[in-house]
Design a protein around this motif. Structure first.
Motif, PDB file in Angstrom:
ATOM      1  N   VAL A 167       0.851  -1.185   0.000  1.00  0.00           N
ATOM      2  CA  VAL A 167       0.000   0.000   0.000  1.00  0.00           C
ATOM      3  C   VAL A 167       0.894   1.246   0.000  1.00  0.00           C
ATOM      4  O   VAL A 167       1.651   1.469   0.948  1.00  0.00           O
ATOM      5  CB  VAL A 167      -0.919   0.023   1.242  1.00  0.00           C
ATOM      6  CG1 VAL A 167      -1.892   1.187   1.156  1.00  0.00           C
ATOM      7  CG2 VAL A 167      -1.650  -1.304   1.404  1.00  0.00           C
ATOM      8  N   ASP A 168       0.813   2.019  -1.069  1.00  0.00           N
ATOM      9  CA  ASP A 168       1.624   3.237  -1.180  1.00  0.00           C
ATOM     10  C   ASP A 168       0.964   4.163  -2.184  1.00  0.00           C
ATOM     11  O   ASP A 168       0.484   3.693  -3.221  1.00  0.00           O
ATOM     12  CB  ASP A 168       3.054   2.892  -1.623  1.00  0.00           C
ATOM     13  CG  ASP A 168       4.055   3.985  -1.292  1.00  0.00           C
ATOM     14  OD1 ASP A 168       3.840   5.140  -1.721  1.00  0.00           O
ATOM     15  OD2 ASP A 168       5.053   3.693  -0.616  1.00  0.00           O
ATOM     16  N   ASP A 169       0.942   5.464  -1.895  1.00  0.00           N
ATOM     17  CA  ASP A 169       0.324   6.408  -2.817  1.00  0.00           C
ATOM     18  C   ASP A 169       1.244   6.775  -3.983  1.00  0.00           C
ATOM     19  O   ASP A 169       0.812   7.432  -4.922  1.00  0.00           O
ATOM     20  CB  ASP A 169      -0.156   7.670  -2.086  1.00  0.00           C
ATOM     21  CG  ASP A 169       0.946   8.380  -1.322  1.00  0.00           C
ATOM     22  OD1 ASP A 169       1.834   7.705  -0.782  1.00  0.00           O
ATOM     23  OD2 ASP A 169       0.907   9.623  -1.241  1.00  0.00           O
ATOM     24  N   GLN A 176      -8.018   2.033   0.122  1.00  0.00           N
ATOM     25  CA  GLN A 176      -8.030   0.911  -0.823  1.00  0.00           C
ATOM     26  C   GLN A 176      -7.308  -0.296  -0.222  1.00  0.00           C
ATOM     27  O   GLN A 176      -7.730  -1.439  -0.401  1.00  0.00           O
ATOM     28  CB  GLN A 176      -7.383   1.314  -2.157  1.00  0.00           C
ATOM     29  CG  GLN A 176      -7.519   0.231  -3.206  1.00  0.00           C
ATOM     30  CD  GLN A 176      -6.843   0.580  -4.522  1.00  0.00           C
ATOM     31  OE1 GLN A 176      -5.805   1.224  -4.544  1.00  0.00           O
ATOM     32  NE2 GLN A 176      -7.439   0.151  -5.618  1.00  0.00           N
ATOM     33  N   GLY A 177      -6.240  -0.046   0.524  1.00  0.00           N
ATOM     34  CA  GLY A 177      -5.524  -1.140   1.192  1.00  0.00           C
ATOM     35  C   GLY A 177      -6.407  -1.864   2.186  1.00  0.00           C
ATOM     36  O   GLY A 177      -6.446  -3.095   2.221  1.00  0.00           O
ATOM     37  N   LEU A 178      -7.148  -1.107   2.982  1.00  0.00           N
ATOM     38  CA  LEU A 178      -8.057  -1.698   3.963  1.00  0.00           C
ATOM     39  C   LEU A 178      -9.162  -2.478   3.261  1.00  0.00           C
ATOM     40  O   LEU A 178      -9.478  -3.610   3.651  1.00  0.00           O
ATOM     41  CB  LEU A 178      -8.648  -0.610   4.860  1.00  0.00           C
ATOM     42  CG  LEU A 178      -9.643  -1.072   5.919  1.00  0.00           C
ATOM     43  CD1 LEU A 178      -9.025  -2.104   6.855  1.00  0.00           C
ATOM     44  CD2 LEU A 178     -10.168   0.129   6.698  1.00  0.00           C
ATOM     45  N   ALA A 179      -9.728  -1.904   2.220  1.00  0.00           N
ATOM     46  CA  ALA A 179     -10.793  -2.589   1.470  1.00  0.00           C
ATOM     47  C   ALA A 179     -10.277  -3.894   0.879  1.00  0.00           C
ATOM     48  O   ALA A 179     -10.955  -4.925   0.916  1.00  0.00           O
ATOM     49  CB  ALA A 179     -11.335  -1.676   0.378  1.00  0.00           C
ATOM     50  N   THR A 180      -9.062  -3.875   0.347  1.00  0.00           N
ATOM     51  CA  THR A 180      -8.461  -5.076  -0.238  1.00  0.00           C
ATOM     52  C   THR A 180      -8.208  -6.124   0.848  1.00  0.00           C
ATOM     53  O   THR A 180      -8.469  -7.310   0.652  1.00  0.00           O
ATOM     54  CB  THR A 180      -7.152  -4.717  -0.972  1.00  0.00           C
ATOM     55  OG1 THR A 180      -7.432  -3.714  -1.956  1.00  0.00           O
ATOM     56  CG2 THR A 180      -6.548  -5.923  -1.660  1.00  0.00           C
ATOM     57  N   PRO A 195      -2.605  10.183   1.599  1.00  0.00           N
ATOM     58  CA  PRO A 195      -3.824  10.981   1.735  1.00  0.00           C
ATOM     59  C   PRO A 195      -4.985  10.121   2.218  1.00  0.00           C
ATOM     60  O   PRO A 195      -5.022   8.921   1.976  1.00  0.00           O
ATOM     61  CB  PRO A 195      -4.068  11.499   0.304  1.00  0.00           C
ATOM     62  CG  PRO A 195      -3.312  10.578  -0.581  1.00  0.00           C
ATOM     63  CD  PRO A 195      -2.165  10.044   0.221  1.00  0.00           C
ATOM     64  N   GLY A 196      -5.913  10.748   2.921  1.00  0.00           N
ATOM     65  CA  GLY A 196      -7.054   9.994   3.435  1.00  0.00           C
ATOM     66  C   GLY A 196      -6.646   9.180   4.645  1.00  0.00           C
ATOM     67  O   GLY A 196      -6.252   9.726   5.670  1.00  0.00           O
ATOM     68  N   LEU A 197      -6.697   7.876   4.513  1.00  0.00           N
ATOM     69  CA  LEU A 197      -6.354   6.962   5.602  1.00  0.00           C
ATOM     70  C   LEU A 197      -4.839   6.718   5.598  1.00  0.00           C
ATOM     71  O   LEU A 197      -4.299   6.121   4.663  1.00  0.00           O
ATOM     72  CB  LEU A 197      -7.117   5.643   5.404  1.00  0.00           C
ATOM     73  CG  LEU A 197      -7.129   4.644   6.551  1.00  0.00           C
ATOM     74  CD1 LEU A 197      -7.846   5.226   7.768  1.00  0.00           C
ATOM     75  CD2 LEU A 197      -7.797   3.364   6.106  1.00  0.00           C
ATOM     76  N   VAL A 231      -0.748   4.291   9.778  1.00  0.00           N
ATOM     77  CA  VAL A 231      -1.029   3.886  11.158  1.00  0.00           C
ATOM     78  C   VAL A 231      -2.519   3.621  11.342  1.00  0.00           C
ATOM     79  O   VAL A 231      -2.913   2.614  11.939  1.00  0.00           O
ATOM     80  CB  VAL A 231      -0.513   4.946  12.166  1.00  0.00           C
ATOM     81  CG1 VAL A 231      -1.009   4.659  13.571  1.00  0.00           C
ATOM     82  CG2 VAL A 231       1.012   4.992  12.149  1.00  0.00           C
ATOM     83  N   SER A 232      -3.367   4.492  10.806  1.00  0.00           N
ATOM     84  CA  SER A 232      -4.820   4.294  10.913  1.00  0.00           C
ATOM     85  C   SER A 232      -5.249   3.020  10.190  1.00  0.00           C
ATOM     86  O   SER A 232      -6.102   2.277  10.680  1.00  0.00           O
ATOM     87  CB  SER A 232      -5.563   5.499  10.337  1.00  0.00           C
ATOM     88  OG  SER A 232      -5.222   6.665  11.051  1.00  0.00           O
ATOM     89  N   MET A 233      -4.646   2.763   9.025  1.00  0.00           N
ATOM     90  CA  MET A 233      -4.970   1.555   8.280  1.00  0.00           C
ATOM     91  C   MET A 233      -4.563   0.311   9.080  1.00  0.00           C
ATOM     92  O   MET A 233      -5.310  -0.660   9.156  1.00  0.00           O
ATOM     93  CB  MET A 233      -4.290   1.547   6.907  1.00  0.00           C
ATOM     94  CG  MET A 233      -4.703   0.356   6.051  1.00  0.00           C
ATOM     95  SD  MET A 233      -3.699   0.147   4.574  1.00  0.00           S
ATOM     96  CE  MET A 233      -2.211  -0.532   5.283  1.00  0.00           C
ATOM     97  N   ILE A 234      -3.380   0.350   9.687  1.00  0.00           N
ATOM     98  CA  ILE A 234      -2.916  -0.783  10.489  1.00  0.00           C
ATOM     99  C   ILE A 234      -3.889  -1.057  11.637  1.00  0.00           C
ATOM    100  O   ILE A 234      -4.243  -2.210  11.894  1.00  0.00           O
ATOM    101  CB  ILE A 234      -1.489  -0.530  11.034  1.00  0.00           C
ATOM    102  CG1 ILE A 234      -0.469  -0.550   9.882  1.00  0.00           C
ATOM    103  CG2 ILE A 234      -1.108  -1.576  12.087  1.00  0.00           C
ATOM    104  CD1 ILE A 234       0.911  -0.068  10.275  1.00  0.00           C
ATOM    105  N   LYS A 235      -4.335  -0.004  12.312  1.00  0.00           N
ATOM    106  CA  LYS A 235      -5.293  -0.177  13.418  1.00  0.00           C
ATOM    107  C   LYS A 235      -6.548  -0.890  12.937  1.00  0.00           C
ATOM    108  O   LYS A 235      -7.059  -1.788  13.612  1.00  0.00           O
ATOM    109  CB  LYS A 235      -5.669   1.178  14.013  1.00  0.00           C
ATOM    110  CG  LYS A 235      -4.593   1.806  14.859  1.00  0.00           C
ATOM    111  CD  LYS A 235      -5.048   3.165  15.373  1.00  0.00           C
ATOM    112  CE  LYS A 235      -3.943   3.847  16.150  1.00  0.00           C
ATOM    113  NZ  LYS A 235      -4.313   5.214  16.557  1.00  0.00           N
ATOM    114  N   GLU A 236      -7.039  -0.499  11.772  1.00  0.00           N
ATOM    115  CA  GLU A 236      -8.254  -1.107  11.233  1.00  0.00           C
ATOM    116  C   GLU A 236      -8.007  -2.554  10.794  1.00  0.00           C
ATOM    117  O   GLU A 236      -8.838  -3.429  11.023  1.00  0.00           O
ATOM    118  CB  GLU A 236      -8.809  -0.272  10.073  1.00  0.00           C
ATOM    119  CG  GLU A 236      -9.352   1.077  10.506  1.00  0.00           C
ATOM    120  CD  GLU A 236     -10.437   0.974  11.569  1.00  0.00           C
ATOM    121  OE1 GLU A 236     -11.379   0.181  11.392  1.00  0.00           O
ATOM    122  OE2 GLU A 236     -10.337   1.679  12.586  1.00  0.00           O
TER     123      GLU A 236
END
Length: 122
Positions: free
Chosen positions: A8-10, A37-41, A57-59, A62-67
Motif C-alpha cells: 500500500v503506497d500512494d 483501498q488497502g483496507l478494502a483489499t 492521503p485519506g487513511l 497507522v490508521s490503516m494498520i489499526k483497522e
C-alpha cells in the motif's frame, strides 16, 4: 504456493519498485494506492504480509494498520511500514497500532527481501 503480499503506497513508482523486487523473488504482490483501498483489499482477501507507507492521503498507514488489526484473519500477520519517516515517536505510534517492523525509504532491494523473509519466517 507463493506467499501473498499486499503493498500500500500512494506513489505509483514506489509500488512498482516494491512489486518488481518482491515478485522477482517469487512473491505474489497485490497493490493498493492508498490506505482506504488497502483496507478494502485486506477485507476481501487474507494476505501473508502487508507492506505499507505511513504518509498517505485519506487513511494514513497507522490508521490503516489499526483497522486491519481489528480483522480476525490479520491477528498474526506481519505488517511492515516502508516510509521516509525515521522519527522515534512515529515508530512508537506504528508499533502501538500493530506494526511488526519498519523500513526507511529509500531502501535497497536486498533489505526489503531480507525483512520480508524474516517476518514471514522463511
Amino acid at each position: 504456493m507463493a506467499k501473498t503480499i499486499l503493498t500500500v503506497d500512494d506513489s505509483a513508482s514506489m509500488r512498482q519498485m516494491i512489486k518488481l523486487t518482491l515478485s522477482g523473488a517469487g512473491y505474489d504482490v497485490t497493490e493498493a494506492n492508498d490506505g482506504a483501498q488497502g483496507l478494502a483489499t485486506a477485507r476481501t482477501k487474507a494476505f501473508d504480509m502487508v507492506l505499507t507507507d505511513l504518509n498517505m492521503p485519506g487513511l494514513d498507514g497507522v490508521s490503516m494498520i489499526k483497522e486491519i488489526r481489528k480483522l480476525q484473519s490479520y491477528t498474526g500477520i506481519p505488517i511492515v511500514l516502508l516510509t521516509t519517516e525515521s522519527d522515534a515517536e512515529k515508530k512508537a505510534q506504528a508499533k502501538a497500532a500493530g506494526a511488526t517492523g519498519w523500513i526507511t525509504k529509500p531502501f535497497q532491494p536486498e533489505q526489503l527481501l531480507s525483512v520480508t523473509k524474516k517476518v514471514l519466517g522463511q
